[in-house]
Structure formats: C-alpha cells, structure tokens
Motif scaffolding. Structure first.
Motif, PDB file in Angstrom:
ATOM      1  N   ALA A  80      14.872  45.937  38.251  1.00  0.00           N
ATOM      2  CA  ALA A  80      16.405  44.408  38.840  1.00  0.00           C
ATOM      3  C   ALA A  80      17.451  44.569  39.532  1.00  0.00           C
ATOM      4  CB  ALA A  80      16.860  45.068  37.104  1.00  0.00           C
ATOM      5  N   PRO A  81      18.189  43.946  39.199  1.00  0.00           N
ATOM      6  CA  PRO A  81      19.204  44.251  40.560  1.00  0.00           C
ATOM      7  C   PRO A  81      20.331  45.061  39.680  1.00  0.00           C
ATOM      8  CG  PRO A  81      19.426  41.294  40.398  1.00  0.00           C
ATOM      9  CD  PRO A  81      18.498  42.487  39.576  1.00  0.00           C
ATOM     10  N   LEU A  82      21.345  45.867  39.586  1.00  0.00           N
ATOM     11  CA  LEU A  82      22.295  46.972  39.239  1.00  0.00           C
ATOM     12  C   LEU A  82      23.196  46.044  38.869  1.00  0.00           C
ATOM     13  CD1 LEU A  82      23.085  49.512  41.668  1.00  0.00           C
ATOM     14  CD2 LEU A  82      21.858  49.634  39.636  1.00  0.00           C
ATOM     15  N   VAL A  83      23.857  44.562  39.805  1.00  0.00           N
ATOM     16  CA  VAL A  83      24.517  43.311  39.336  1.00  0.00           C
ATOM     17  C   VAL A  83      24.434  42.379  39.580  1.00  0.00           C
ATOM     18  CG1 VAL A  83      26.733  44.278  38.540  1.00  0.00           C
ATOM     19  CG2 VAL A  83      26.551  44.277  41.095  1.00  0.00           C
ATOM     20  N   GLY A  84      24.437  41.029  39.597  1.00  0.00           N
ATOM     21  CA  GLY A  84      24.419  39.906  40.387  1.00  0.00           C
ATOM     22  C   GLY A  84      25.181  38.557  39.906  1.00  0.00           C
ATOM     23  N   PHE A  85      24.652  37.805  40.144  1.00  0.00           N
ATOM     24  CA  PHE A  85      25.594  36.252  39.405  1.00  0.00           C
ATOM     25  C   PHE A  85      24.665  35.093  40.181  1.00  0.00           C
ATOM     26  CE2 PHE A  85      27.499  36.377  43.929  1.00  0.00           C
ATOM     27  CZ  PHE A  85      27.169  35.479  44.667  1.00  0.00           C
ATOM     28  N   SER A  86      24.986  34.216  39.970  1.00  0.00           N
ATOM     29  CA  SER A  86      24.083  33.155  39.986  1.00  0.00           C
ATOM     30  C   SER A  86      24.819  31.504  39.680  1.00  0.00           C
ATOM     31  CB  SER A  86      22.673  32.050  38.794  1.00  0.00           C
ATOM     32  OG  SER A  86      21.538  31.522  39.697  1.00  0.00           O
ATOM     33  N   PRO A  87      25.577  30.854  41.124  1.00  0.00           N
ATOM     34  CA  PRO A  87      25.726  29.341  40.470  1.00  0.00           C
ATOM     35  C   PRO A  87      25.166  28.076  40.415  1.00  0.00           C
ATOM     36  CG  PRO A  87      25.353  29.501  43.084  1.00  0.00           C
ATOM     37  CD  PRO A  87      24.138  31.340  42.407  1.00  0.00           C
ATOM     38  N   ARG A  88      24.980  28.771  38.439  1.00  0.00           N
ATOM     39  CA  ARG A  88      23.984  27.423  38.791  1.00  0.00           C
ATOM     40  C   ARG A  88      24.774  25.802  37.883  1.00  0.00           C
ATOM     41  NH1 ARG A  88      19.632  29.746  37.316  1.00  0.00           N
ATOM     42  NH2 ARG A  88      19.824  32.451  36.221  1.00  0.00           N
ATOM     43  N   LYS A  89      24.262  24.823  37.701  1.00  0.00           N
ATOM     44  CA  LYS A  89      24.971  24.046  37.957  1.00  0.00           C
ATOM     45  C   LYS A  89      26.068  23.598  36.504  1.00  0.00           C
ATOM     46  CE  LYS A  89      23.016  19.469  38.571  1.00  0.00           C
ATOM     47  NZ  LYS A  89      21.333  19.568  39.911  1.00  0.00           N
ATOM     48  N   ALA A  90      25.131  24.520  35.202  1.00  0.00           N
ATOM     49  CA  ALA A  90      26.627  24.674  34.410  1.00  0.00           C
ATOM     50  C   ALA A  90      28.046  24.940  34.839  1.00  0.00           C
ATOM     51  CB  ALA A  90      26.336  24.093  33.305  1.00  0.00           C
ATOM     52  N   LYS A  91      27.745  26.287  34.942  1.00  0.00           N
ATOM     53  CA  LYS A  91      28.830  27.540  35.151  1.00  0.00           C
ATOM     54  C   LYS A  91      28.282  28.576  36.352  1.00  0.00           C
ATOM     55  CE  LYS A  91      30.013  27.109  30.441  1.00  0.00           C
ATOM     56  NZ  LYS A  91      31.688  27.418  30.190  1.00  0.00           N
ATOM     57  N   ILE A  92      28.968  28.880  35.977  1.00  0.00           N
ATOM     58  CA  ILE A  92      27.947  30.639  37.118  1.00  0.00           C
ATOM     59  C   ILE A  92      28.074  30.997  36.351  1.00  0.00           C
ATOM     60  CG2 ILE A  92      29.057  32.287  38.905  1.00  0.00           C
ATOM     61  CD1 ILE A  92      31.139  30.323  40.271  1.00  0.00           C
ATOM     62  N   SER A  93      26.891  32.119  36.466  1.00  0.00           N
ATOM     63  CA  SER A  93      26.520  33.330  35.404  1.00  0.00           C
ATOM     64  C   SER A  93      26.573  34.671  36.475  1.00  0.00           C
ATOM     65  CB  SER A  93      24.626  33.256  35.584  1.00  0.00           C
ATOM     66  OG  SER A  93      24.907  32.288  34.740  1.00  0.00           O
ATOM     67  N   LEU A  94      27.230  35.283  35.820  1.00  0.00           N
ATOM     68  CA  LEU A  94      27.744  36.780  36.142  1.00  0.00           C
ATOM     69  C   LEU A  94      26.835  38.225  35.034  1.00  0.00           C
ATOM     70  CD1 LEU A  94      31.922  36.685  36.081  1.00  0.00           C
ATOM     71  CD2 LEU A  94      30.083  36.251  38.300  1.00  0.00           C
ATOM     72  N   TYR A  95      25.819  38.699  36.379  1.00  0.00           N
ATOM     73  CA  TYR A  95      24.933  39.707  35.190  1.00  0.00           C
ATOM     74  C   TYR A  95      25.587  41.007  36.072  1.00  0.00           C
ATOM     75  CZ  TYR A  95      22.106  35.769  36.005  1.00  0.00           C
ATOM     76  OH  TYR A  95      21.499  34.241  35.476  1.00  0.00           O
ATOM     77  N   PHE A  96      25.565  41.177  34.627  1.00  0.00           N
ATOM     78  CA  PHE A  96      25.830  43.261  34.537  1.00  0.00           C
ATOM     79  C   PHE A  96      25.393  43.712  33.392  1.00  0.00           C
ATOM     80  CE2 PHE A  96      30.065  40.367  34.997  1.00  0.00           C
ATOM     81  CZ  PHE A  96      30.487  40.886  36.400  1.00  0.00           C
ATOM     82  N   ALA A  97      25.364  45.218  33.312  1.00  0.00           N
ATOM     83  CA  ALA A  97      24.364  45.323  33.035  1.00  0.00           C
ATOM     84  C   ALA A  97      24.359  45.404  31.658  1.00  0.00           C
ATOM     85  CB  ALA A  97      25.005  47.237  32.681  1.00  0.00           C
TER      86      ALA A  97
END
Length: 141
Positions: A70-87
């Motif tokens: 998996a990525p250490l951290v990341g994000f996705s600019p989704r239609k509804a909201k921006i998802s930020l992925y942390f540990a």
C-alpha cells in the motif's frame, strides 16, 4: 481462495489522471496536494488502482496472514470529496485533527471538500507522522 489485492501500484500517469478530474477546483487542489505530499514525503506521486495518488509504499502483513502493499500516504480527488489516506491505527492522528480544519473521518480516510478548508501546516504534519508511524510499524517501508 486467495485474496486478490484490488489497489495496486500502476504505471498510469498521475498528470493524466488529474487532468481527467471534471471539477476545475478539485483538479487545482489535486495538483497542490501532489506538491505538498511530494515535499513532505520525498517520494514521487504514483497511481494506485484507478483513482488513488500514492507516495512511497510499504508491505503489510496482518496476524490473519493477509498481506499486501500500500502507499505510505495518498489522496484521491473524488467527485463528492477529496479523500486523504493516512496510516490506520496511528494513535497520534486525533490530536492533529483537532487543528486541521473542516473535515470528516472514515476508517483510514480523512475527507475534505477543498484545500481552503484545512490548515496546510497540519496537513504536512499528518503526512510526516503517518509515514513515520508506518515505517516504524513495518520496518523496511
């Protein structure tokens, strides 16, 4: 039947993906996030699956035997909201979120509407803290 990991690192272009984001403000925010995540992690942006922009990677293995990358951290600019992925499981995350700005949380995600709603300094701390937590939890990450 063996578990197949759905979200894997791909060779898809991050720039092309961001260019395909319909909302111009979300597209602009995505480019800003790439710069912030790159600066905070020292890793270049890579696509994970169809819509996650990740930085760095680690290999995890749970007690159940399930393992993957998996990525250490990341994000996705989704239609509804921006998802930020942390540990997931980082015990220090909640303290930082108190000063983060307007957001909601999920299991491993933090959701924001736009960059203007959050404190960039806190975002950088969240990124660094998450990377450090994962590198300590999964040596070799």
């Amino acid at each position: 039947m063996a578990y197949q990991q759905k979200t894997k690192e791909t060779d898809r272009s991050v720039v092309e993906f961001i260019g395909s984001v319909e909302n111009p403000k979300k597209r602009e925010d995505a480019y800003t996030l790439v710069d912030i995540f790159t600066e905070a992690t020292g890793y270049e942006a890579r696509m994970w699956g169809a819509s996650i922009i990740g930085f760095g990677s680690y290999h995890y293995k749970y007690e159940s035997g399930h393992e993957g990358d998996a990525p250490l951290v990341g994000f996705s600019p989704r239609k509804a909201k921006i998802s930020l992925y942390f540990a997931p499981g980082d015990p220090n995350r909640e303290d930082l979120l108190k000063d983060f700005g307007k957001h909601t949380t999920g299991k491993g995600c933090i959701y924001i509407n736009k960059m203007a709603d959050i404190d960039i300094t806190v975002l950088k701390k969240l990124i660094s803290q998450s990377v450090q937590f994962l590198q300590e939890t999964y040596p070799g990450a």
